[in-house]
Design a protein around this motif. Structure first.
Motif, short mmCIF file in Angstrom:
data_model
loop_
_atom_site.label_atom_id
_atom_site.label_comp_id
_atom_site.label_asym_id
_atom_site.label_seq_id
_atom_site.Cartn_x
_atom_site.Cartn_y
_atom_site.Cartn_z
N GLN A 198 53.83 57.33 -3.29
CA GLN A 198 53.27 56.46 -4.28
C GLN A 198 53.99 55.04 -4.22
O GLN A 198 53.44 53.94 -4.20
N ASN A 199 55.23 55.31 -4.55
CA ASN A 199 56.00 54.19 -4.66
C ASN A 199 56.31 53.19 -3.68
O ASN A 199 56.30 51.92 -3.61
N ARG A 200 56.41 53.85 -2.38
CA ARG A 200 56.60 52.91 -1.20
C ARG A 200 55.17 52.48 -0.60
O ARG A 200 55.19 51.12 -0.25
N GLN A 201 54.25 53.07 -1.05
CA GLN A 201 52.89 52.46 -0.65
C GLN A 201 52.54 51.22 -1.61
O GLN A 201 52.21 50.18 -1.14
N ALA A 202 53.12 51.26 -2.81
CA ALA A 202 52.70 50.08 -3.81
C ALA A 202 53.50 49.11 -3.31
O ALA A 202 53.15 48.24 -3.51
N ALA A 203 54.66 49.39 -3.21
CA ALA A 203 55.83 48.39 -2.68
C ALA A 203 55.32 47.91 -1.34
O ALA A 203 55.31 46.45 -1.37
N VAL A 204 54.63 48.39 -0.38
CA VAL A 204 54.39 47.75 0.89
C VAL A 204 53.05 46.83 0.64
O VAL A 204 52.68 45.70 1.26
N ARG A 205 52.20 47.21 -0.28
CA ARG A 205 51.25 46.35 -0.51
C ARG A 205 51.71 45.16 -1.40
O ARG A 205 51.20 44.09 -0.97
N GLU A 206 52.52 45.10 -2.08
CA GLU A 206 53.10 43.83 -2.85
C GLU A 206 53.79 43.00 -1.69
O GLU A 206 53.81 41.96 -1.70
N LEU A 207 54.58 43.68 -0.73
CA LEU A 207 55.27 43.14 0.31
C LEU A 207 54.40 42.14 1.26
O LEU A 207 54.58 41.13 1.72
N SER A 208 53.39 42.94 1.45
CA SER A 208 52.27 42.27 2.46
C SER A 208 51.71 40.84 1.88
O SER A 208 51.27 40.14 2.53
N ARG A 209 51.63 41.04 0.48
CA ARG A 209 51.10 39.80 -0.03
C ARG A 209 52.02 38.52 0.05
O ARG A 209 51.67 37.53 -0.01
N CYS A 210 53.12 38.71 0.15
CA CYS A 210 54.42 37.80 0.05
C CYS A 210 54.95 37.58 1.57
O CYS A 210 55.95 36.73 1.86
N SER A 211 54.52 38.27 2.51
CA SER A 211 54.94 37.96 4.04
C SER A 211 53.81 37.31 4.98
O SER A 211 52.87 37.97 4.86
N ASP A 212 54.53 36.98 6.13
CA ASP A 212 53.82 36.85 7.27
C ASP A 212 53.48 37.96 8.11
O ASP A 212 52.53 37.88 9.06
N LEU A 213 54.43 38.69 8.10
CA LEU A 213 54.42 39.83 8.97
C LEU A 213 55.43 40.89 8.32
O LEU A 213 56.32 40.66 7.52
N ALA A 223 54.60 60.83 8.88
CA ALA A 223 53.25 60.52 8.51
C ALA A 223 53.45 59.41 7.46
O ALA A 223 52.54 58.57 7.38
N ASN A 224 54.63 59.27 6.56
CA ASN A 224 54.64 58.56 5.62
C ASN A 224 54.92 57.03 6.19
O ASN A 224 54.61 56.05 5.65
N SER A 225 55.61 56.91 7.25
CA SER A 225 56.03 55.76 7.93
C SER A 225 54.52 55.20 8.61
O SER A 225 54.33 53.91 8.42
N VAL A 226 53.74 56.10 9.24
CA VAL A 226 52.71 55.63 9.95
C VAL A 226 51.57 54.94 8.85
O VAL A 226 51.28 53.70 9.15
N THR A 227 51.53 55.78 7.59
CA THR A 227 50.76 55.36 6.57
C THR A 227 51.18 54.12 6.05
O THR A 227 50.33 52.96 6.05
N LEU A 228 52.46 53.79 6.06
CA LEU A 228 52.99 52.42 5.51
C LEU A 228 52.58 51.19 6.25
O LEU A 228 52.11 50.08 5.95
N ARG A 229 52.59 51.72 7.40
CA ARG A 229 52.26 50.49 8.76
C ARG A 229 50.90 50.29 8.45
O ARG A 229 50.11 49.24 8.71
N ASP A 230 50.03 51.14 8.38
CA ASP A 230 48.58 51.32 8.47
C ASP A 230 48.08 50.14 7.10
O ASP A 230 47.21 49.50 7.08
N ILE A 231 48.71 50.56 6.06
CA ILE A 231 48.53 49.77 4.76
C ILE A 231 48.62 48.25 4.86
O ILE A 231 48.08 47.33 4.55
N SER A 235 46.09 44.78 5.21
CA SER A 235 46.15 43.66 4.37
C SER A 235 45.87 42.54 5.12
O SER A 235 45.68 41.30 4.64
N GLY A 236 45.73 42.65 6.53
CA GLY A 236 45.66 41.71 7.57
C GLY A 236 46.58 40.91 7.93
O GLY A 236 46.53 40.02 8.96
#
Length: 309
Positions: A198-213, A223-231, A235-236
């Protein structure tokens, strides 16, 4: 180039416990130590332990009589536990305590007469182990489409449990589909999904908002690494799952690119450092760490090991 590091990222308490179990076993019992399945899904970790004298096996028949055997963080079924007892192997169980919690939930539901439904990835070691821990038939579903194929009589007592490393959003969607079809179904709150996931998924959502890539450091088998990439992809933002710095490609970056970096729960920080070093060979770096949840969870070592002094 600006680099933003997610917080938290990398090793979780369950992985730390599993890796430490193997390292302490080497120190206290000597090599070779046998581990059933890769201790965690990260090749760098596995190869490092193999170089120290760890032998990874998929079948306990590969383990010599009386040899020390460790069960991986993903957990195993009762058949594997029984096989180890029959062969009189000395066993250290490095199953993540949060996976063990799911095993206990499933057994409790089955003992009360519920038909258990497991939300998870077919063939994943954690799922195989969970299915093997519940002494009753278990139905496996992964998505809403599979939920729609279920055909239980209206009054069938139903309960669900979940693989610990799934996307929180995906799991919530599947649970809601189950509840819509079978309003009487019972199960744990989706917040019971692994805290680290949960914590890593929340963090990658926030990270995506302030990153170009976004770069996710981890294994394609995690499985959890693949999920982070998918999240991150959802985000686009362009998102890549890479094992280490050698996978970094210059063409991914333009002038002034802001790169977000996170890592799966089985990825050591040294691999994040390796990626940062690769980026530094492309352009001068400005590095910052995203504010995020600090984790202080610690799990006890398996019985049979003494902690380092």
């Amino acid at each position: 180039m600006k680099v933003i590091l997610a917080q938290p990222r990398g090793f979780c308490a369950g992985v730390i416990r599993a890796v430490e179990t193997v390292e302490l076993a080497l120190e206290q019992y000597g090599a070779p130590v046998y581990v059933r399945h890769e201790i965690v899904h990260n090749q760098h970790v596995v190869e490092g332990l193999r170089a120290k004298g760890v032998r990874f096996v998929e079948d306990l028949e590969e383990v010599p009589a009386n040899a020390l055997t460790i069960f991986s963080a993903h957990g195993v079924g009762k058949d594997v536990e029984n096989h180890a007892r029959q062969r009189q192997l000395k066993v250290l169980d490095a199953t993540c305590p949060l996976v063990t919690k799911v095993h206990n939930q499933g057994r409790q539901y089955a003992a009360k007469g519920y038909q258990v439904i497991l939300i998870g990835e077919a063939g994943h070691p954690e799922v195989i182990g969970t299915l093997g821990q519940i002494p009753a038939p278990v139905i496996l579903v992964r998505n809403v489409a599979e939920v729609q194929t279920l055909d239980f009589p209206p009054l069938t007592p139903l309960a669900y449990i979940t693989q610990t490393t799934l996307s929180l959003d995906d799991t919530y969607t599947v649970v809601e589909a189950l509840k819509q079809r079978y309003p009487h179904i019972v199960g744990p709150d989706t917040r019971d999904i692994c805290y680290a996931v949960q914590n890593r998924q929340a963090a990658v959502r926030e990270l995506s908002r302030c990153s170009d890539l976004v770069l996710v450091v981890g294994s394609v088998r995690s499985a959890n690494s693949v999920t982070l990439r998918d999240i991150a992809s959802a985000s686009g933002k362009p998102s890549y799952l890479i094992a280490n710095g050698s996978a970094v490609r210059n063409e991914w970056f333009g002038n002034g690119t802001t790169v977000g970096i996170t890592a799966g729960a089985s990825t050591p920080e040294s691999m994040v450092d390796d990626v940062i070093a690769a980026l530094a060979r492309i352009a001068p770096l400005e590095i910052e760490v995203l504010p995020g949840r600090e984790e202080h969870v610690q799990f006890r070592l398996p019985v049979g090991l003494a902690a380092r002094q």
